[in-house]
Design an enzyme around this catalytic site. Sequence first.
Site, PDB file in Angstrom:
ATOM      1  N   CYS A  80       0.859  -1.185   0.000  1.00 53.51           N
ATOM      2  CA  CYS A  80       0.000   0.000   0.000  1.00 53.51           C
ATOM      3  C   CYS A  80       0.895   1.235   0.000  1.00 53.51           C
ATOM      4  O   CYS A  80       2.083   1.140  -0.300  1.00 53.51           O
ATOM      5  CB  CYS A  80      -0.997  -0.011   1.172  1.00 53.51           C
ATOM      6  SG  CYS A  80      -0.287   0.221   2.807  1.00 53.51           S
ATOM      7  N   ARG A 127      -3.416  -0.638   5.368  1.00 57.97           N
ATOM      8  CA  ARG A 127      -3.989  -1.695   4.530  1.00 57.97           C
ATOM      9  C   ARG A 127      -3.077  -2.892   4.332  1.00 57.97           C
ATOM     10  O   ARG A 127      -3.493  -4.045   4.536  1.00 57.97           O
ATOM     11  CB  ARG A 127      -4.398  -1.123   3.173  1.00 57.97           C
ATOM     12  CG  ARG A 127      -5.493  -0.091   3.255  1.00 57.97           C
ATOM     13  CD  ARG A 127      -5.736   0.592   1.928  1.00 57.97           C
ATOM     14  NE  ARG A 127      -4.571   1.398   1.544  1.00 57.97           N
ATOM     15  CZ  ARG A 127      -4.414   1.980   0.372  1.00 57.97           C
ATOM     16  NH1 ARG A 127      -5.340   1.838  -0.559  1.00 57.97           N
ATOM     17  NH2 ARG A 127      -3.347   2.708   0.113  1.00 57.97           N
ATOM     18  N   ASP A 136      -8.313   3.756   1.641  1.00 57.68           N
ATOM     19  CA  ASP A 136      -7.242   3.957   2.615  1.00 57.68           C
ATOM     20  C   ASP A 136      -7.832   4.489   3.921  1.00 57.68           C
ATOM     21  O   ASP A 136      -8.241   5.658   3.987  1.00 57.68           O
ATOM     22  CB  ASP A 136      -6.202   4.924   2.065  1.00 57.68           C
ATOM     23  CG  ASP A 136      -4.936   4.954   2.904  1.00 57.68           C
ATOM     24  OD1 ASP A 136      -4.978   4.545   4.083  1.00 57.68           O
ATOM     25  OD2 ASP A 136      -3.906   5.391   2.374  1.00 57.68           O
TER      26      ASP A 136
END
Length: 163
Positions: free
Chosen positions: A15, A21, A132
Site C-alpha cells: 500500500c 492496509r 485507505d
Amino acid sequence: MKEEGDRLINVLFVCLGNICRSPMAEAVFRNLTEKEGLGGQFRIDSAGTGNWHEGKPPHLDTRRMLDLEGVSYEGMTARQVAISDWDEFDYIIAMDRQNYSDLESLRSFDEGVVVATFMDYVYDSDSKDVPDPYFTGNFEEVYELVQKGCENLLADIKEAYQL
C-alpha cells in the site's frame, strides 16, 4: 523468485505507507494460512510505496481492528518496497490502482511474478481500490474487504500449488 525445489510461496502486500492496509492484509493472510495448517509453506510480508513510516508498527486503529478479530501483528514494522522484492516474491498484491501503477514503474522485467490489485480477489465488489483508512477512518470496512480478498487469494494459491 523462489528457487527450484523451494517450498515457500512468497506473498507481498503493498500500500502507500505500509501502516494500514498492507499490514492488515499481511496479518489476516498469515492468520488464514496458519488456521489451515499451511503457515510453514508461506513467507508473507508487506511494504509501502513510500518511506514515511519505515520502522513503525501498524497504525493504532489497524492494531485495534486486528485485536478485535484476534489476529496477531506481532513484530510487524513498516518498510518501503524494494527492487529486490521482484526476485523474492511470487505474488505482489497492490492495495489500490495507484500502488499497482507505482509497482509497475519499478518493474523492469517479468520473471513470472503475479502482480495484481487486491480487489481482483474481492469478487462481490464493484470497487477497484481498497479505501485507505488512514484518510477515511473506516477500518471496519477495510477489514471486511481484506478478509474476503485474503480468503479468495489463498483459495487461488491453494489451487495453483495443489495445496
